[in-house]
Scaffold this active site. Structure first.
Site, PDB file in Angstrom:
ATOM      1  N   PRO A  32     -19.549  31.542  14.649  1.00  0.00           N
ATOM      2  CA  PRO A  32     -18.797  31.530  15.913  1.00  0.00           C
ATOM      3  C   PRO A  32     -17.294  31.689  15.644  1.00  0.00           C
ATOM      4  O   PRO A  32     -16.769  31.033  14.740  1.00  0.00           O
ATOM      5  CB  PRO A  32     -19.080  30.142  16.510  1.00  0.00           C
ATOM      6  CG  PRO A  32     -20.093  29.500  15.650  1.00  0.00           C
ATOM      7  CD  PRO A  32     -20.254  30.292  14.389  1.00  0.00           C
ATOM      8  N   GLY A  86     -13.113  31.580  16.074  1.00  0.00           N
ATOM      9  CA  GLY A  86     -12.031  30.786  16.673  1.00  0.00           C
ATOM     10  C   GLY A  86     -12.299  29.301  16.772  1.00  0.00           C
ATOM     11  O   GLY A  86     -11.664  28.611  17.569  1.00  0.00           O
ATOM     12  N   GLY A  89     -12.755  27.251  13.758  1.00  0.00           N
ATOM     13  CA  GLY A  89     -12.498  26.561  12.485  1.00  0.00           C
ATOM     14  C   GLY A  89     -13.566  26.731  11.432  1.00  0.00           C
ATOM     15  O   GLY A  89     -13.580  25.993  10.444  1.00  0.00           O
ATOM     16  N   LEU A  90     -14.454  27.712  11.615  1.00  0.00           N
ATOM     17  CA  LEU A  90     -15.553  27.860  10.655  1.00  0.00           C
ATOM     18  C   LEU A  90     -15.342  29.036   9.698  1.00  0.00           C
ATOM     19  O   LEU A  90     -16.277  29.465   9.019  1.00  0.00           O
ATOM     20  CB  LEU A  90     -16.887  27.982  11.406  1.00  0.00           C
ATOM     21  CG  LEU A  90     -17.218  26.779  12.300  1.00  0.00           C
ATOM     22  CD1 LEU A  90     -18.546  27.000  13.030  1.00  0.00           C
ATOM     23  CD2 LEU A  90     -17.283  25.479  11.482  1.00  0.00           C
ATOM     24  N   SER A 115     -14.370  32.286  10.220  1.00  0.00           N
ATOM     25  CA  SER A 115     -14.845  33.641  10.520  1.00  0.00           C
ATOM     26  C   SER A 115     -13.795  34.700  10.148  1.00  0.00           C
ATOM     27  O   SER A 115     -14.159  35.757   9.624  1.00  0.00           O
ATOM     28  CB  SER A 115     -15.242  33.772  11.996  1.00  0.00           C
ATOM     29  OG  SER A 115     -14.128  33.558  12.807  1.00  0.00           O
ATOM     30  N   SER A 116     -12.512  34.422  10.365  1.00  0.00           N
ATOM     31  CA  SER A 116     -11.493  35.455  10.085  1.00  0.00           C
ATOM     32  C   SER A 116     -11.443  35.757   8.593  1.00  0.00           C
ATOM     33  O   SER A 116     -11.407  36.922   8.180  1.00  0.00           O
ATOM     34  CB  SER A 116     -10.095  35.004  10.500  1.00  0.00           C
ATOM     35  OG  SER A 116     -10.125  34.493  11.774  1.00  0.00           O
ATOM     36  N   ALA A 166     -13.796  35.145   6.295  1.00  0.00           N
ATOM     37  CA  ALA A 166     -15.042  35.765   5.833  1.00  0.00           C
ATOM     38  C   ALA A 166     -15.051  37.250   6.192  1.00  0.00           C
ATOM     39  O   ALA A 166     -15.493  38.097   5.402  1.00  0.00           O
ATOM     40  CB  ALA A 166     -16.250  35.046   6.445  1.00  0.00           C
ATOM     41  N   ASP A 187      -9.385  29.376   2.637  1.00  0.00           N
ATOM     42  CA  ASP A 187     -10.610  29.848   3.297  1.00  0.00           C
ATOM     43  C   ASP A 187     -11.161  31.114   2.620  1.00  0.00           C
ATOM     44  O   ASP A 187     -12.364  31.213   2.341  1.00  0.00           O
ATOM     45  CB  ASP A 187     -10.343  30.160   4.780  1.00  0.00           C
ATOM     46  CG  ASP A 187     -10.000  28.906   5.591  1.00  0.00           C
ATOM     47  OD1 ASP A 187      -9.789  27.848   4.987  1.00  0.00           O
ATOM     48  OD2 ASP A 187      -9.938  29.017   6.832  1.00  0.00           O
TER      49      ASP A 187
HETATM   50  C1  MEV Z   1      -7.676  26.622   8.487  1.00  0.00           C
HETATM   51  O1  MEV Z   1      -9.082  26.770   8.261  1.00  0.00           O
HETATM   52  C2  MEV Z   1      -7.099  25.681   7.484  1.00  0.00           C
HETATM   53  C3  MEV Z   1      -5.588  25.442   7.627  1.00  0.00           C
HETATM   54  O2  MEV Z   1      -5.241  24.478   6.625  1.00  0.00           O
HETATM   55  C4  MEV Z   1      -4.797  26.712   7.421  1.00  0.00           C
HETATM   56  C5  MEV Z   1      -4.808  27.226   5.974  1.00  0.00           C
HETATM   57  O3  MEV Z   1      -5.141  26.511   5.049  1.00  0.00           O
HETATM   58  O4  MEV Z   1      -4.439  28.413   5.806  1.00  0.00           O
HETATM   59  C6  MEV Z   1      -5.234  24.855   8.982  1.00  0.00           C
END
Ligand code: MEV
Length: 317
Positions: A102, A104, A106-107, A109-110, A112, A152
């Site tokens: 899903p 936007g 926090g998982l 996706s961008s 990956a 990420d």
């Molecule tokens: C985002 O998944 C994690 C953050 O710490 C941003 C980052 O580490 O680039 C909020």
């Protein structure tokens, strides 16, 4: 010829936001993936297709990426531009992106998507190593999100349970356990960059407090790495709750997120925001003894699914 690559999403167990300021984070890749399929086309364009729509850019316009209307597409055009330049070729490419993650919330996706696209587009010429892919994916993400820590994209490329910091990069955590998390989605979509900017403002206004919170986060992360090695789920759970408190203090939780954490902690070992916050998802640490009760309770108020750690990272088909 088609070149296909897939990369997993991620959850952050400890240290989001603080990682941008030098604190170590702990994260793992998950069993939900994004697949990118690239092939040459006759037209002199880069075409990107996904379930959200189709975007085309003339190859000659790739030098002016500032003109890309949909900012979130810029990293993919950047990857195409760099790849064509490095291979001294002016041929059109179609890239199809298919996602199980899903967006936007926090998982990952961008990141990956950047990892899968970097590997797939380059695979039309030659397969890049994982080190080369992660470098390109992070550069691409930074075209729209300069402060990106790279955490990420690193875990998406290499997979597994890892620690990550800006200095040392990525270190696998040798852990004997097979952790299970319930991901519960607040359905509040966030923009990671905006939440990161908001935290920067908080830091600038509250330098002393922020330094103190960074030190507390460092302790939490160090204890968490020990607890992971000892497979101590109770300790890990209570560290997750402490970490959630710090995230609340820097202003990235919401009422809905706090409610999800409150409900999850009734039965799970612990729970917290995962990723940027400002909405998005929480993770709840569970095992066989409490998965069903936690799921039944959270399902009354949110969409949930169980996730396990993925150890494969980037894969070429
Ligand atoms: C985002 O998944 C994690 C953050 O710490 C941003 C980052 O580490 O680039 C909020």
């Amino acid at each position: 010829m088609k070149s296909i690559a897939s990369a997993p999403g991620k959850i952050i167990l400890f240290g989001e936001h603080f990682v941008i300021y030098g604190v170590k984070a702990v994260l793992c890749s998950t069993d939900k993936r994004i697949t990118a399929t690239s092939q040459f086309v006759d037209e002199k364009i880069i075409r990107i297709r996904s379930s959200f729509g189709e975007w085309n850019m003339n190859i000659d316009s790739l030098n002016n990426l500032e003109n890309v209307q949909q900012k979130f597409m810029k990293p993919f055009f950047y990857i195409a531009k760099k790849t064509l330049m490095e291979n001294s070729i002016k041929q059109g490419i179609e890239i199809v992106i298919e996602s199980e993650i899903p967006p936007g919330v926090g998982l990952g996706s961008s990141s990956a998507a950047c990892v899968a696209v970097a590997a797939s587009v380059n695979g039309l010429f030659h397969k890049l190593s994982k080190d080369e892919v992660v470098k390109l994916a992070i550069q691409a993400e930074r075209t729209i999100f300069e402060q990106n820590s790279g955490a990420d994209a690193s875990v998406s490329t290499f997979g597994g349970l890892v620690s990550y910091d800006l200095k040392e990069g990525f270190q696998p955590i040798p852990s004997r356990n097979d952790l299970s998390f319930i991901i519960s989605n607040s359905a509040q979509v966030h923009n990671t960059q905006d939440v990161v900017k908001q935290v920067r403002k908080f830091k600038e206004k509250n330098e002393d407090l922020f330094n103190k919170l960074c030190n507390e986060e460092t302790d939490i992360v160090n204890n968490a790495i020990t607890s992971l090695k000892e497979n101590n789920l109770n300790k890990l759970g209570s560290l997750m709750l402490k970490n959630h408190e710090l995230l609340r203090q820097i202003g990235v939780s919401t009422e809905k997120i706090d409610l999800l954490v409150h409900e999850a902690r009734k039965t799970a070992h612990g729970a917290k925001i995962t990723g940027a916050g400002g909405g998005g998802c929480i993770i709840a640490l569970v095992d066989n003894s409490n998965t069903k009760d936690t799921l039944d309770n959270l399902r009354k108020i949110s969409d949930c699914f169980i996730t396990k750690i993925d150890y494969s990272g980037l894969q070429y088909a």
